[in-house]
Design a protein around this motif. Structure first.
Motif, PDB file in Angstrom:
ATOM      1  N   VAL B  93       0.824  -1.215   0.000  1.00  0.00           N
ATOM      2  CA  VAL B  93       0.000   0.000   0.000  1.00  0.00           C
ATOM      3  C   VAL B  93       0.858   1.265   0.000  1.00  0.00           C
ATOM      4  CG1 VAL B  93      -1.813  -1.192   1.281  1.00  0.00           C
ATOM      5  CG2 VAL B  93      -0.214   0.244   2.524  1.00  0.00           C
ATOM      6  N   THR B  97      -3.554   4.580  -1.523  1.00  0.00           N
ATOM      7  CA  THR B  97      -4.416   3.387  -1.495  1.00  0.00           C
ATOM      8  C   THR B  97      -5.648   3.653  -0.635  1.00  0.00           C
ATOM      9  OG1 THR B  97      -2.375   2.089  -1.551  1.00  0.00           O
ATOM     10  CG2 THR B  97      -4.401   0.886  -1.109  1.00  0.00           C
ATOM     11  N   SER B  98      -6.805   3.256  -1.156  1.00  0.00           N
ATOM     12  CA  SER B  98      -8.047   3.490  -0.400  1.00  0.00           C
ATOM     13  C   SER B  98      -8.140   2.541   0.796  1.00  0.00           C
ATOM     14  CB  SER B  98      -9.255   3.277  -1.309  1.00  0.00           C
ATOM     15  OG  SER B  98      -9.385   1.904  -1.604  1.00  0.00           O
ATOM     16  N   ASP B  99      -9.026   2.893   1.735  1.00  0.00           N
ATOM     17  CA  ASP B  99      -9.191   2.068   2.942  1.00  0.00           C
ATOM     18  C   ASP B  99      -9.612   0.637   2.600  1.00  0.00           C
ATOM     19  OD1 ASP B  99      -8.506   4.247   4.370  1.00  0.00           O
ATOM     20  OD2 ASP B  99     -10.392   4.422   5.503  1.00  0.00           O
ATOM     21  N   THR B 102      -6.789  -1.236   1.173  1.00  0.00           N
ATOM     22  CA  THR B 102      -5.799  -1.492   2.231  1.00  0.00           C
ATOM     23  C   THR B 102      -6.242  -2.676   3.095  1.00  0.00           C
ATOM     24  OG1 THR B 102      -5.230   0.840   2.280  1.00  0.00           O
ATOM     25  CG2 THR B 102      -4.583  -0.466   4.181  1.00  0.00           C
ATOM     26  N   THR B 176       0.364   2.293   7.968  1.00  0.00           N
ATOM     27  CA  THR B 176      -0.434   1.748   6.859  1.00  0.00           C
ATOM     28  C   THR B 176      -1.868   1.452   7.310  1.00  0.00           C
ATOM     29  OG1 THR B 176       0.249  -0.518   7.361  1.00  0.00           O
ATOM     30  CG2 THR B 176       1.575   0.679   5.755  1.00  0.00           C
ATOM     31  N   ARG B 177      -2.113   1.587   8.612  1.00  0.00           N
ATOM     32  CA  ARG B 177      -3.464   1.308   9.117  1.00  0.00           C
ATOM     33  C   ARG B 177      -4.448   2.303   8.505  1.00  0.00           C
ATOM     34  NH1 ARG B 177      -2.654   1.949  14.493  1.00  0.00           N
ATOM     35  NH2 ARG B 177      -3.220   4.120  14.327  1.00  0.00           N
ATOM     36  N   PRO B 178      -5.544   1.813   7.928  1.00  0.00           N
ATOM     37  CA  PRO B 178      -6.487   2.745   7.273  1.00  0.00           C
ATOM     38  C   PRO B 178      -7.269   3.562   8.304  1.00  0.00           C
ATOM     39  CG  PRO B 178      -7.357   0.515   7.228  1.00  0.00           C
ATOM     40  CD  PRO B 178      -5.978   0.417   7.803  1.00  0.00           C
ATOM     41  N   ASP B 179      -7.775   4.698   7.847  1.00  0.00           N
ATOM     42  CA  ASP B 179      -8.508   5.595   8.749  1.00  0.00           C
ATOM     43  C   ASP B 179      -9.741   4.912   9.351  1.00  0.00           C
ATOM     44  OD1 ASP B 179      -6.681   7.502   8.271  1.00  0.00           O
ATOM     45  OD2 ASP B 179      -7.846   8.521   6.709  1.00  0.00           O
TER      46      ASP B 179
END
Lengths: 232, 353
Positions: B93, B97-99, B102, B176-179
């Motif tokens: 990612v 990269t979108s959530d 990801t 790299t953790r998505p929102d």
């Protein structure tokens, strides 16, 4: 063809030399008793056949194939069933699971399971019960059922009457008498009359060696070949 | 609310008395436990810890149950899983990269790390542990403890070569953790999405392991072998192969937990993660009963709740002693060992080989 051929086997527990050159032969379809006092090597003989306690010297042949040094599960897969001393249930598994664990992967489990319950109908009603909660007699029946659902044609039975009430012992005798005619039976049993009743021949073991043998039908507790090795 | 106020009023005299005798404590804060929002906060924290603890301890329990091997390197495999997972996520990612993508890559990373470390565990079992099965347990303990030292040093060397600081959390990987797994609110409680994610993964691991053990013939063979390996072999079951599979899968589960922890701000990927998670896993497995999967699940829940409660007390200054969560977890261990030494669901005999 011999079902079991044990030739000059020496088996040890650590430094303890238990089987000291033991040799015996059991023909296919034959019922044979192993007699002798406690600690002379009867159970060790069965364990050596299964390679649970592999011999350091000598050979064990099953159906003319040398199985010495083979893994135990491979010996079992060659048609050898074991009904051990004290039954050794998987006590936290149910009756049905105990039987299912012994069914070969390529066999139809439902069919084999029904075969076991047809032979031992009392177990069918207990199929969902934990094996550890069964009575001694029920556990013995389950141990025999477990040994029969595999593709076995050799059955090693160790002290099946041990710790059981006389009435239950009669049921065990009936179960062993009802074995298929082509089944080879090796029976270790302290109850000599029972052992002789169930078998065609006997071997007497003393100090890890065969010291006498004969036909069961012609023998009794009074037989000198048996009496001298069974009394302390 | 009237009931809560009445309960708080009823608790006040008792906690005021405790305040006087417990140092470093502001036990008056315990009255907040009557507030449903506080309870939900503790519950959300507890289920996330349950997900982590059960995922790590399940493997340790399976390995001991079948093989009688106490794998001291289990935590190190979690640490390796965290670094492998972080490396994969950084490869997969970018900021663009979108959530959703990801998270999809994260599941791919979970699967890949599980597969890699399962294979690695199988190699360890065949190459190192199998030759010493017949030796006293001390040999296995020394071997697996030695593996801890080797794994940690190898990871340190790699981290030095790659210019990644080994002694603090790997922030790039955590980044790299998505929102969507960041802060959000549930019924008035501010929490992090990663906590619920860990809970879901933990529950899936429990369900999958339970299904494997109780609904497959392989699982049946493993349960039979756990009780009496010799008897299982005499029924034609290849127990040694089961050993390899269970050690591999146990190692894979430990690593899978590590991938989750890489994203968890309470842990993160660090060399110290191995020892940190090993201690908790041992507590869970011993409290549940060595070798009992059911016990492991129940003990993970108990330890998670106790840990979450103690953490809440610490964060809210009810108790200012910073070692409180660890203290109460080990008190649970001691209490269970005193009352029931074999653990909550301990079996009388395990291994058998």
């Amino acid at each position: 063809m011999s079902a079991i051929e044990i030739d000059d086997v020496h088996t040890y527990y650590g430094q303890s030399h238990v089987l000291q050159g033991l040799s015996l032969t059991v023909e296919a379809g034959e019922n044979v008793a192993l007699l002798g006092r406690n600690g002379v090597g009867k159970t060790t003989t069965l364990r050596s056949v299964l390679q649970l306690t592999p011999p350091r010297e000598g050979t064990v042949r099953i159906h003319d194939e040398d199985v010495t040094g083979m893994a135990t599960h491979e010996v079992a897969q060659r048609g050898v069933g074991w009904v051990p001393e004290e039954r050794r249930m998987f006590s936290h598994l149910t009756v049905a699971e105990n039987v299912r664990a012994a069914i070969p992967p390529d066999a139809d489990p439902a069919e084999r399971m029904q075969l076991a319950f047809d032979r031992f109908p009392d177990l069918e009603g207990l199929r969902g019960q934990e094996a550890g909660s069964l009575s001694g007699g029920q556990q013995q029946m389950l141990a025999i059922a477990r040994a029969l659902v595999g593709d076995n044609d050799v059955l090693l039975v160790d002290e099946p009457s041990e710790g059981l009430a006389p009435l239950i012992v009669e049921e065990v005798v009936e179960a062993l008498e009802a074995l298929p005619d082509d089944m080879t039976l090796v029976l270790v049993e302290q109850n000599v009359p029972m052992a002789l009743e169930l078998t065609d021949r006997f071997y007497v073991i003393d100090h890890g060696e065969v010291v006498a043998e004969g036909d069961s039908a012609a023998a009794s507790l009074e037989d000198d070949r048996i009496r001298r090795y069974l009394t302390a | 609310m009237t009931g809560i106020v009445a309960l708080e009023a009823a608790l006040q005299p008792a906690v005021a008395g405790l305040d006087a005798i417990v140092p470093l404590a502001n036990l008056g804060g315990l009255t907040e436990l009557a507030d449903p929002t506080t309870l939900l906060d503790i519950f959300l924290n507890a289920i996330s810890k349950f997900g982590v603890y059960v995922t790590i301890a399940a493997g340790l329990s399976l390995i001991f149950g079948l093989m009688g091997v106490l794998n001291f390197a289990h935590g190190s495999l979690t640490m390796i899983g965290a670094y492998l997972g972080g490396a994969l996520m950084l490869t997969f990612v970018s900021e663009a990269t979108s959530d959703v993508v990801t998270i999809a890559f994260f599941f791919l990373a979970l699967a890949l790390v599980f597969a890699i470390v399962t294979a690695f565990g199988a190699v360890i079992e065949i190459g190192l542990i199998r030759p010493i099965y017949d030796r006293p347990p001390l040999f296995q303990i020394l071997l697996t403890f030695g593996l801890v030292l080797v794994f940690e040093e190898v990871v340190r060397i790699v981290l030095e070569i790659q210019d990644i600081q080994p002694n603090v959390d790997w922030t790039e990987a955590a980044g790299t953790r998505p929102d969507v797994l960041g802060f959000h609110e549930i019924l008035g409680v501010t929490t992090r999405g990663i906590y619920q994610f860990e809970a879901v993964v933990g529950i899936l691991v429990v369900a999958a392991t339970w299904w494997f053990l109780t609904r497959t013939s392989y699982g049946l063979h493993i349960r039979a072998g756990s009780e009496d390996a010799e008897m299982a072999q005499a029924l034609g079951i290849d127990v040694r192969r089961s050993f390899t599979v269970v050690f591999g899968v146990g190692a894979g589960l430990a690593a899978l937990a590590g991938v989750m922890l890489m994203w968890d701000p309470r842990y993160g990927a660090s060399v110290g993660l191995g020892v940190e998670t090993l201690l908790i896993a041992f507590v869970v497995v011993i409290v549940g009963g060595l070798g009992s999967f059911k016990g492991t699940v129940v003990a993970a829940a108990i330890v998670a709740v106790v840990d979450a409660l103690a953490s809440w007390m610490l964060v809210n200054d009810v108790v200012t002693f910073s070692g409180l969560p660890e203290l109460v977890i080990f008190l649970v261990l001691v209490g269970v060992l005193v009352v029931r030494p074999q653990g909550l669901f301990g079996v009388e005999e395990v291994g058998g080989h």
